[in-house]
Design a protein around this motif. Structure first.
Motif, PDB file in Angstrom:
ATOM      1  N   UNK A 145       0.820  -1.207   0.000  1.00  0.00           N
ATOM      2  CA  UNK A 145       0.000   0.000   0.000  1.00  0.00           C
ATOM      3  C   UNK A 145       0.852   1.254   0.000  1.00  0.00           C
ATOM      4  N   UNK A 146       1.908   1.255   0.788  1.00  0.00           N
ATOM      5  CA  UNK A 146       2.767   2.429   0.887  1.00  0.00           C
ATOM      6  C   UNK A 146       3.554   2.642  -0.401  1.00  0.00           C
ATOM      7  N   UNK A 147       4.056   1.572  -0.996  1.00  0.00           N
ATOM      8  CA  UNK A 147       4.834   1.701  -2.223  1.00  0.00           C
ATOM      9  C   UNK A 147       3.981   2.181  -3.390  1.00  0.00           C
ATOM     10  N   UNK A 148       2.665   2.130  -3.270  1.00  0.00           N
ATOM     11  CA  UNK A 148       1.821   2.718  -4.307  1.00  0.00           C
ATOM     12  C   UNK A 148       1.413   4.141  -3.963  1.00  0.00           C
ATOM     13  N   UNK A 149       1.193   4.422  -2.686  1.00  0.00           N
ATOM     14  CA  UNK A 149       0.782   5.762  -2.285  1.00  0.00           C
ATOM     15  C   UNK A 149       1.903   6.771  -2.474  1.00  0.00           C
ATOM     16  N   UNK A 150       3.138   6.382  -2.155  1.00  0.00           N
ATOM     17  CA  UNK A 150       4.263   7.310  -2.246  1.00  0.00           C
ATOM     18  C   UNK A 150       4.489   7.849  -3.660  1.00  0.00           C
ATOM     19  N   UNK A 151       4.437   7.019  -4.720  1.00  0.00           N
ATOM     20  CA  UNK A 151       4.583   7.598  -6.062  1.00  0.00           C
ATOM     21  C   UNK A 151       3.505   8.619  -6.399  1.00  0.00           C
ATOM     22  N   UNK A 152       2.281   8.411  -5.917  1.00  0.00           N
ATOM     23  CA  UNK A 152       1.227   9.401  -6.147  1.00  0.00           C
ATOM     24  C   UNK A 152       1.600  10.740  -5.528  1.00  0.00           C
ATOM     25  N   UNK A 153       2.133  10.695  -4.308  1.00  0.00           N
ATOM     26  CA  UNK A 153       2.525  11.928  -3.622  1.00  0.00           C
ATOM     27  C   UNK A 153       3.715  12.580  -4.315  1.00  0.00           C
ATOM     28  N   UNK A 154       4.705  11.779  -4.711  1.00  0.00           N
ATOM     29  CA  UNK A 154       5.908  12.316  -5.350  1.00  0.00           C
ATOM     30  C   UNK A 154       5.572  12.992  -6.674  1.00  0.00           C
ATOM     31  N   UNK A 155       4.763  12.335  -7.508  1.00  0.00           N
ATOM     32  CA  UNK A 155       4.393  12.914  -8.803  1.00  0.00           C
ATOM     33  C   UNK A 155       3.569  14.178  -8.613  1.00  0.00           C
ATOM     34  N   UNK A 156       2.697  14.179  -7.611  1.00  0.00           N
ATOM     35  CA  UNK A 156       1.907  15.378  -7.343  1.00  0.00           C
ATOM     36  C   UNK A 156       2.824  16.562  -7.022  1.00  0.00           C
ATOM     37  N   UNK A 157       3.823  16.338  -6.173  1.00  0.00           N
ATOM     38  CA  UNK A 157       4.732  17.429  -5.813  1.00  0.00           C
ATOM     39  C   UNK A 157       5.608  17.835  -6.995  1.00  0.00           C
ATOM     40  N   UNK A 158       6.036  16.883  -7.809  1.00  0.00           N
ATOM     41  CA  UNK A 158       6.861  17.236  -8.964  1.00  0.00           C
ATOM     42  C   UNK A 158       6.108  18.142  -9.930  1.00  0.00           C
ATOM     43  N   UNK A 159       4.807  17.934 -10.043  1.00  0.00           N
ATOM     44  CA  UNK A 159       4.004  18.734 -10.977  1.00  0.00           C
ATOM     45  C   UNK A 159       3.601  20.087 -10.388  1.00  0.00           C
ATOM     46  N   UNK A 160       3.254  20.113  -9.111  1.00  0.00           N
ATOM     47  CA  UNK A 160       2.670  21.319  -8.529  1.00  0.00           C
ATOM     48  C   UNK A 160       3.655  22.153  -7.713  1.00  0.00           C
ATOM     49  N   UNK A 161       4.755  21.576  -7.249  1.00  0.00           N
ATOM     50  CA  UNK A 161       5.691  22.339  -6.435  1.00  0.00           C
ATOM     51  C   UNK A 161       6.307  23.522  -7.179  1.00  0.00           C
ATOM     52  N   UNK A 162       6.735  23.380  -8.449  1.00  0.00           N
ATOM     53  CA  UNK A 162       7.286  24.552  -9.152  1.00  0.00           C
ATOM     54  C   UNK A 162       6.295  25.711  -9.247  1.00  0.00           C
ATOM     55  N   UNK A 163       5.022  25.403  -9.491  1.00  0.00           N
ATOM     56  CA  UNK A 163       4.020  26.468  -9.583  1.00  0.00           C
ATOM     57  C   UNK A 163       3.860  27.194  -8.253  1.00  0.00           C
ATOM     58  N   UNK A 164       3.786  26.436  -7.157  1.00  0.00           N
ATOM     59  CA  UNK A 164       3.574  27.064  -5.859  1.00  0.00           C
ATOM     60  C   UNK A 164       4.789  27.855  -5.400  1.00  0.00           C
ATOM     61  N   UNK A 165       5.992  27.359  -5.696  1.00  0.00           N
ATOM     62  CA  UNK A 165       7.194  28.125  -5.355  1.00  0.00           C
ATOM     63  C   UNK A 165       7.237  29.429  -6.148  1.00  0.00           C
ATOM     64  N   UNK A 166       6.921  29.351  -7.437  1.00  0.00           N
ATOM     65  CA  UNK A 166       6.890  30.553  -8.261  1.00  0.00           C
ATOM     66  C   UNK A 166       5.826  31.527  -7.783  1.00  0.00           C
ATOM     67  N   UNK A 167       4.691  31.001  -7.348  1.00  0.00           N
ATOM     68  CA  UNK A 167       3.618  31.864  -6.856  1.00  0.00           C
ATOM     69  C   UNK A 167       4.013  32.553  -5.555  1.00  0.00           C
ATOM     70  N   UNK A 168       4.741  31.845  -4.686  1.00  0.00           N
ATOM     71  CA  UNK A 168       5.229  32.468  -3.448  1.00  0.00           C
ATOM     72  C   UNK A 168       6.210  33.595  -3.769  1.00  0.00           C
ATOM     73  N   UNK A 169       7.128  33.344  -4.706  1.00  0.00           N
ATOM     74  CA  UNK A 169       8.077  34.393  -5.105  1.00  0.00           C
ATOM     75  C   UNK A 169       7.341  35.579  -5.702  1.00  0.00           C
TER      76      UNK A 169
END
Length: 366
Positions: free
Chosen positions: A242-266
């Protein structure tokens, strides 16, 4: 000056440059022609791939409705959030192509802009619910959601949608379709200048704190503790799957959305010190690029399901062949709502589980 996020800004910028008369460019090509073609192509690919992937997931969910699980509930809501985002992409593609820009009116401008943030909020809040359930199951031998009483899971999903709608109220209020003198066309952007209150700062603070930083902290806390626990191999095989499937979902979500949120904070900090007559910086283009990357997540999530879960691939092939396949209770491998196993710490039991895992892993399916 307010700095607004225009989703098609990357493709619709038309710059004019003055060259010396002695320089001649032989090919007669319009400056924005290639960008105007690239924008709808990219949006079209995202729309087709995303709708096909999420449509197949919905079809699989419909076929196993008789053995509905808690994991199916969360997968359904994630699919709906992605589909809502995907159906708005044609509007932004048309805005990039048309000479006059946005031509769908103010109402669709508000809806399309709000759906962009709703997709992000629903995605991160639902992942927090899944991660908390896994954390409680592994560390406390209990669970947030129960298969015997699925009402809490349904209520949690409804609360996620309600919270997402509340956080997007500023978009519904301040998104307008207005004429942009710089681009000489109508664009769908935020307009905060009509009110004396600094609603842009209020909206950004809500997004940064309630919509991103707090949920991200909860995800990092749960995932980091779970990873440390997995390194000690003190959990059963079901928890590891269960964990080995949940973690990729979280990682991909952050890879896609983290750049946008960091740019928005700046951009939020930069807009506080920007002078009224100062021209827009490259952050506008950066926001356009990173927001487009966030939209790609709606296409990647179904690919993760098909790539990581063998049972999902089996169900998909069975649908194309019109064959019947017994639905699996753990089709998605999330393990949400499954009965928690007691915490086992003795060294002998740990060695027994590690040996058992080595022999069973070859025959297990997601």
């Amino acid at each position: 000056m307010n700095m607004d996020v225009v989703l098609d800004g990357l493709f619709s910028q038309n710059g004019s440059y003055d060259y010396d008369d002695s320089y001649e460019y032989k090919e007669d090509i319009e400056p924005g022609a290639s960008k105007a073609v690239l924008a709808p192509v990219l949006y079209f690919l995202e729309l087709i791939v995303g709708l096909l992937g999420n449509g197949l997931l919905l079809a699989i969910l419909a076929k196993k409705r008789r053995s509905w699980s808690i994991s199916d509930t969360f997968i359904l809501h994630l699919c709906v959030a992605d589909i809502l985002l995907l159906v708005t992409l044609p509007f932004w593609a048309v805005q990039a192509v048309q000479q006059y820009g946005w031509s769908f009116g103010g109402f669709l401008c508000k809806i399309s802009g709000a759906v962009f943030n709703i997709n992000f909020y629903c995605g991160i809040f639902l992942l927090v619910c899944i991660s908390l359930d896994r954390h409680l199951s592994i560390f406390h031998a209990t669970q947030l959601f129960s298969q015997k009483n699925p009402r809490l899971a349904h209520m949690s999903c409804l609360l996620v949608w309600l919270a997402s709608l509340i956080l997007t109220i500023p978009d519904c209020v301040f998104l307008v379709a207005r004429k942009d003198p710089a681009q000489a066309k109508t664009v769908c952007v935020h307009s905060y200048s009509q009110s004396g209150t600094d609603w842009q700062l209020v909206s950004r603070l809500l997004h940064h704190t309630l919509g991103f930083l707090l949920p991200a902290a909860a995800l990092i806390f749960c995932c980091s503790r779970v990873l440390l626990r997995l390194r000690r191999s003190s959990d059963g095989l079901r928890e590891q799957r269960a964990v080995t499937f949940t973690l990729p979902l979280v990682v991909v979500f952050f890879l896609c959305w983290l750049p946008y949120n960091i740019t928005l904070i700046v951009d939020t900090f930069r807009s506080r010190s920007k002078q009224p007559d100062q021209p827009e910086s490259s952050l506008t283009t950066a926001l356009a690029v990173t927001s487009a990357l966030g939209c790609v997540h709606a296409c990647l999530r179904p690919l993760l399901y098909f790539g990581l879960c063998r049972n999902v691939r089996k169900q998909t092939l069975a649908m194309f062949r019109h064959a019947k396949v017994e639905s699996e209770s753990s089709l998605w491998g999330l393990g949400v709502g499954k009965e928690a196993l007691p915490d086992q710490n003795p060294e002998g039991e740990v060695l027994k589980q590690m040996t058992s895992t080595d022999h069973q892993v070859q025959s297990t399916q997601c």
